[in-house]
Each structure stands twice: as C-alpha cells, then as structure tokens.
Design a protein around this motif. Structure first.
Motif, short mmCIF file in Angstrom:
data_model
loop_
_atom_site.label_atom_id
_atom_site.label_comp_id
_atom_site.label_asym_id
_atom_site.label_seq_id
_atom_site.Cartn_x
_atom_site.Cartn_y
_atom_site.Cartn_z
N GLU A 1 0.82 -1.24 0.11
CA GLU A 1 0.07 0.07 0.12
C GLU A 1 0.86 1.24 -0.05
O GLU A 1 1.92 1.31 0.87
CB GLU A 1 -0.86 -0.10 1.16
N ARG A 2 0.47 2.29 -0.73
CA ARG A 2 1.21 3.44 -0.91
C ARG A 2 1.19 4.12 0.66
O ARG A 2 0.11 4.48 1.17
CB ARG A 2 0.59 4.52 -1.59
N PRO A 3 2.31 4.18 1.19
CA PRO A 3 2.57 4.80 2.50
C PRO A 3 2.35 6.15 2.74
O PRO A 3 2.90 7.09 1.82
CB PRO A 3 3.89 4.32 3.10
N SER A 4 1.67 6.80 3.71
CA SER A 4 1.48 8.26 3.96
C SER A 4 2.81 8.65 4.83
O SER A 4 3.34 7.67 5.14
CB SER A 4 0.34 8.52 4.77
N LEU A 5 2.83 9.93 4.96
CA LEU A 5 4.22 10.45 5.59
C LEU A 5 4.04 9.87 7.07
O LEU A 5 4.86 9.58 7.83
CB LEU A 5 4.23 11.81 5.49
#
Length: 97
Positions: A18-22
């Motif tokens: 999954e694309r990680p958030s900051l």
C-alpha cells in the motif's frame, strides 16, 4: 477478476504494498513499545525500530565497519589495479591412480 491483497503475510514474512503516507512512514520506524525489528512500511520483510537502543548499536557497528573499509582501501582486498605477486608459471601434476 478479484483485486490482489496489498498487505499480509507469506510464510511468516510480512509484506505491504500500500502506498505509505508520511505519518505511517515515520511512525513505522519509531515504535517504542515494540522490539528491535518491525514490519516495513512498504515492501517485504522487517526494518530497524529506531526507538529501540539495540538498533542504534547495529547502526553504529555498520557505520564503523563502513568507515574502516573506506579507510583501508575500500574494495576488501579485491583491488584490480594492485600489482600481483607473480612468481612465474606453476606446474600442477594430477595422478590418476
């Protein structure tokens, strides 16, 4: 066709694509209540938990070894430009008894 699962475990090794958030990225490297290794925020496997003192020892040893390697020539004794100690031809005798 069903969507592929983007996170889970295979043979006990975690994965997460999954694309990680900051926020998730930063919080995954600093987990005071966990051990030395934590699940990576993106990819396969584990990473160091920087809230654990053992991780800092690992980083210090790795940095020291890297520094030592750079000071001693860098290539670990496999320098292609170094002259070879060649004493001449070597005769090898193989006995087929």
């Amino acid at each position: 066709m069903a969507d592929k699962q983007s996170s889970g475990e295979i043979l006990g090794i975690p994965y997460n694509f999954e694309r990680p958030s900051l926020g998730r990225l930063l919080s995954s490297y600093w987990q005071p209540d966990k051990g030395m290794l934590v699940e990576k925020p993106f990819g396969i496997g584990y990473t160091l938990n920087l809230a654990n003192w053992r991780s800092w020892i690992v980083l210090a040893v790795a940095g020291g070894l890297y520094y030592q390697q750079q000071q001693s020539g860098g290539s670990g004794g496999l320098d292609e430009d170094a002259p070879e100690d060649d004493d001449g031809p070597v005769e090898v005798i193989v006995d087929d008894d």
